[in-house]
Design a protein around this motif. Structure first.
Motif, PDB file in Angstrom:
ATOM      1  N   VAL A   5     104.495 -50.096   2.335  1.00  0.00           N
ATOM      2  CA  VAL A   5     105.840 -49.616   2.649  1.00  0.00           C
ATOM      3  C   VAL A   5     106.808 -50.782   2.815  1.00  0.00           C
ATOM      4  N   ASN A   6     107.826 -50.812   1.960  1.00  0.00           N
ATOM      5  CA  ASN A   6     108.895 -51.803   2.111  1.00  0.00           C
ATOM      6  C   ASN A   6     108.330 -53.227   2.169  1.00  0.00           C
ATOM      7  N   GLY A   7     107.248 -53.449   1.406  1.00  0.00           N
ATOM      8  CA  GLY A   7     106.624 -54.768   1.352  1.00  0.00           C
ATOM      9  C   GLY A   7     105.604 -55.047   2.430  1.00  0.00           C
ATOM     10  N   HIS A   8     105.218 -54.028   3.217  1.00  0.00           N
ATOM     11  CA  HIS A   8     104.323 -54.249   4.355  1.00  0.00           C
ATOM     12  C   HIS A   8     103.121 -53.309   4.316  1.00  0.00           C
ATOM     13  N   SER A   9     101.975 -53.830   4.728  1.00  0.00           N
ATOM     14  CA  SER A   9     100.768 -53.029   4.885  1.00  0.00           C
ATOM     15  C   SER A   9     100.554 -52.729   6.367  1.00  0.00           C
ATOM     16  N   GLN A  10      99.569 -51.885   6.664  1.00  0.00           N
ATOM     17  CA  GLN A  10      99.299 -51.510   8.049  1.00  0.00           C
ATOM     18  C   GLN A  10      98.790 -52.710   8.857  1.00  0.00           C
ATOM     19  N   GLU A  11      99.030 -52.650  10.168  1.00  0.00           N
ATOM     20  CA  GLU A  11      98.564 -53.678  11.091  1.00  0.00           C
ATOM     21  C   GLU A  11      97.430 -53.125  11.953  1.00  0.00           C
ATOM     22  N   HIS A  12      96.722 -54.035  12.630  1.00  0.00           N
ATOM     23  CA  HIS A  12      95.635 -53.602  13.507  1.00  0.00           C
ATOM     24  C   HIS A  12      96.060 -53.719  14.967  1.00  0.00           C
ATOM     25  N   GLY A  13      95.504 -52.842  15.776  1.00  0.00           N
ATOM     26  CA  GLY A  13      95.808 -52.837  17.200  1.00  0.00           C
ATOM     27  C   GLY A  13      95.971 -51.421  17.716  1.00  0.00           C
ATOM     28  N   GLN A  14      95.914 -51.277  19.029  1.00  0.00           N
ATOM     29  CA  GLN A  14      95.904 -49.973  19.677  1.00  0.00           C
ATOM     30  C   GLN A  14      97.134 -49.131  19.346  1.00  0.00           C
ATOM     31  N   HIS A  15      98.301 -49.762  19.229  1.00  0.00           N
ATOM     32  CA  HIS A  15      99.514 -48.968  19.033  1.00  0.00           C
ATOM     33  C   HIS A  15      99.858 -48.733  17.566  1.00  0.00           C
ATOM     34  N   TYR A  16      99.024 -49.226  16.644  1.00  0.00           N
ATOM     35  CA  TYR A  16      99.218 -48.929  15.219  1.00  0.00           C
ATOM     36  C   TYR A  16      98.381 -47.700  14.879  1.00  0.00           C
ATOM     37  N   ARG A  17      99.019 -46.543  14.942  1.00  0.00           N
ATOM     38  CA  ARG A  17      98.289 -45.280  14.876  1.00  0.00           C
ATOM     39  C   ARG A  17      99.155 -44.201  14.234  1.00  0.00           C
ATOM     40  N   SER A  18      98.556 -43.037  14.023  1.00  0.00           N
ATOM     41  CA  SER A  18      99.302 -41.892  13.500  1.00  0.00           C
ATOM     42  C   SER A  18      99.876 -41.073  14.648  1.00  0.00           C
ATOM     43  N   LYS A  19     100.743 -40.127  14.293  1.00  0.00           N
ATOM     44  CA  LYS A  19     101.293 -39.188  15.269  1.00  0.00           C
ATOM     45  C   LYS A  19     101.617 -37.884  14.545  1.00  0.00           C
ATOM     46  N   ASN A  20     101.899 -36.858  15.318  1.00  0.00           N
ATOM     47  CA  ASN A  20     102.252 -35.539  14.767  1.00  0.00           C
ATOM     48  C   ASN A  20     101.199 -35.046  13.771  1.00  0.00           C
ATOM     49  N   VAL A  21      99.946 -35.123  14.184  1.00  0.00           N
ATOM     50  CA  VAL A  21      98.832 -34.723  13.321  1.00  0.00           C
ATOM     51  C   VAL A  21      98.629 -33.214  13.413  1.00  0.00           C
ATOM     52  N   THR A  22      98.567 -32.548  12.262  1.00  0.00           N
ATOM     53  CA  THR A  22      98.343 -31.101  12.239  1.00  0.00           C
ATOM     54  C   THR A  22      97.330 -30.749  11.159  1.00  0.00           C
ATOM     55  N   TYR A  23      96.540 -29.709  11.448  1.00  0.00           N
ATOM     56  CA  TYR A  23      95.569 -29.190  10.478  1.00  0.00           C
ATOM     57  C   TYR A  23      95.642 -27.677  10.499  1.00  0.00           C
ATOM     58  N   ASN A  24      95.777 -27.084   9.325  1.00  0.00           N
ATOM     59  CA  ASN A  24      95.819 -25.636   9.194  1.00  0.00           C
ATOM     60  C   ASN A  24      94.621 -25.194   8.362  1.00  0.00           C
ATOM     61  N   PRO A  25      93.557 -24.693   9.007  1.00  0.00           N
ATOM     62  CA  PRO A  25      92.351 -24.331   8.255  1.00  0.00           C
ATOM     63  C   PRO A  25      92.570 -23.165   7.297  1.00  0.00           C
ATOM     64  N   ARG A  26      93.498 -22.275   7.622  1.00  0.00           N
ATOM     65  CA  ARG A  26      93.739 -21.133   6.733  1.00  0.00           C
ATOM     66  C   ARG A  26      94.409 -21.586   5.440  1.00  0.00           C
ATOM     67  N   LYS A  27      95.400 -22.470   5.563  1.00  0.00           N
ATOM     68  CA  LYS A  27      96.108 -22.966   4.379  1.00  0.00           C
ATOM     69  C   LYS A  27      95.436 -24.189   3.759  1.00  0.00           C
ATOM     70  N   GLN A  28      94.412 -24.732   4.433  1.00  0.00           N
ATOM     71  CA  GLN A  28      93.722 -25.938   3.975  1.00  0.00           C
ATOM     72  C   GLN A  28      94.705 -27.099   3.792  1.00  0.00           C
ATOM     73  N   THR A  29      95.488 -27.349   4.851  1.00  0.00           N
ATOM     74  CA  THR A  29      96.431 -28.464   4.838  1.00  0.00           C
ATOM     75  C   THR A  29      96.172 -29.374   6.031  1.00  0.00           C
ATOM     76  N   PHE A  30      96.432 -30.648   5.828  1.00  0.00           N
ATOM     77  CA  PHE A  30      96.324 -31.656   6.881  1.00  0.00           C
ATOM     78  C   PHE A  30      97.516 -32.586   6.727  1.00  0.00           C
ATOM     79  N   SER A  31      98.229 -32.846   7.823  1.00  0.00           N
ATOM     80  CA  SER A  31      99.403 -33.711   7.732  1.00  0.00           C
ATOM     81  C   SER A  31      99.482 -34.633   8.940  1.00  0.00           C
TER      82      SER A  31
END
Length: 205
Positions: free
Chosen positions: A56-82
């Protein structure tokens, strides 16, 4: 990005067809002193640029506790994960958000990225790792065949420029799994944008 034996790979995926890995997580090579030192993330297999993820914008992911995902959702009926993977990238990436959604359909996986940047300076790239036979067979279509299993990666070539890069493996542990060569598919946006929507689909053939 702070688990035991961590790789910087928040939001990545692997895709199997009939128990055969087609879009892959390369894994880890032979353990060395470097693997468990401050130099761990200089090893290419640990980096997000060698997972099925965006740069993204010339940068890759970093390591550490605060480099994480958010707003994680899974809908088993629709078979979607975001999830929003923006916090896995450094502040310099200038991200407001990068929302990735996976939609599993019959014989197809659809991946959609929606993003917003505060200060875009470089073209975004999206990477896919695979092996076997890989060929750009037509506009917006890359064909992959692994051990008799076939798939097509489809994308908008008016929006994204494809490149297929061969990665020669010199680590015995990795070669025992994948053979001599794996491939990194790069889809690069044709222009620098402050926000956008990118969609790719992997179709079983």
């Amino acid at each position: 990005n702070n688990e035991s034996h961590n790789h910087n790979d928040v939001g990545t995926f692997s895709l199997y067809i009939n128990e055969t890995p087609v879009f892959i997580d390369v894994g880890v090579g032979t353990y060395t002193r470097q693997t468990f030192s401050g130099e761990r993330y200089t090893i290419w297999t640990m980096q997000s640029d060698y997972h099925n993820l965006p740069r993204v914008n010339g940068h890759s992911q970093e390591h550490g506790q605060h480099y994480r995902s958010k707003n994680v959702t899974y809908n088993p009926r629709k078979q979607t994960f975001s999830l929003d993977i923006s916090d896995a990238y450094p502040e310099a990436a200038s991200l407001n958000n990068w929302n990735r959604e996976y939609r599993l359909k019959k014989n197809e996986l659809v991946i959609e990225d929606r993003y917003s940047l505060k200060d875009p300076e470089e073209k975004n790239r999206v990477y896919f790792l695979t092996w076997g036979n890989v060929e750009h067979v037509g506009k917006g279509v890359i064909q992959v065949e692994v051990m008799g299993q076939k798939a097509e990666l489809r994308f908008n070539e008016n929006q994204l420029t494809p490149t297929i890069e061969a990665l020669e493996l010199d680590d015995r542990r990795l070669k025992n799994v994948w053979g001599e060569t794996i491939y990194r598919i790069q889809l690069e946006e044709k222009s620098i944008q402050p926000k956008g929507k990118l969609q790719y689909s992997i179709i079983k053939k």
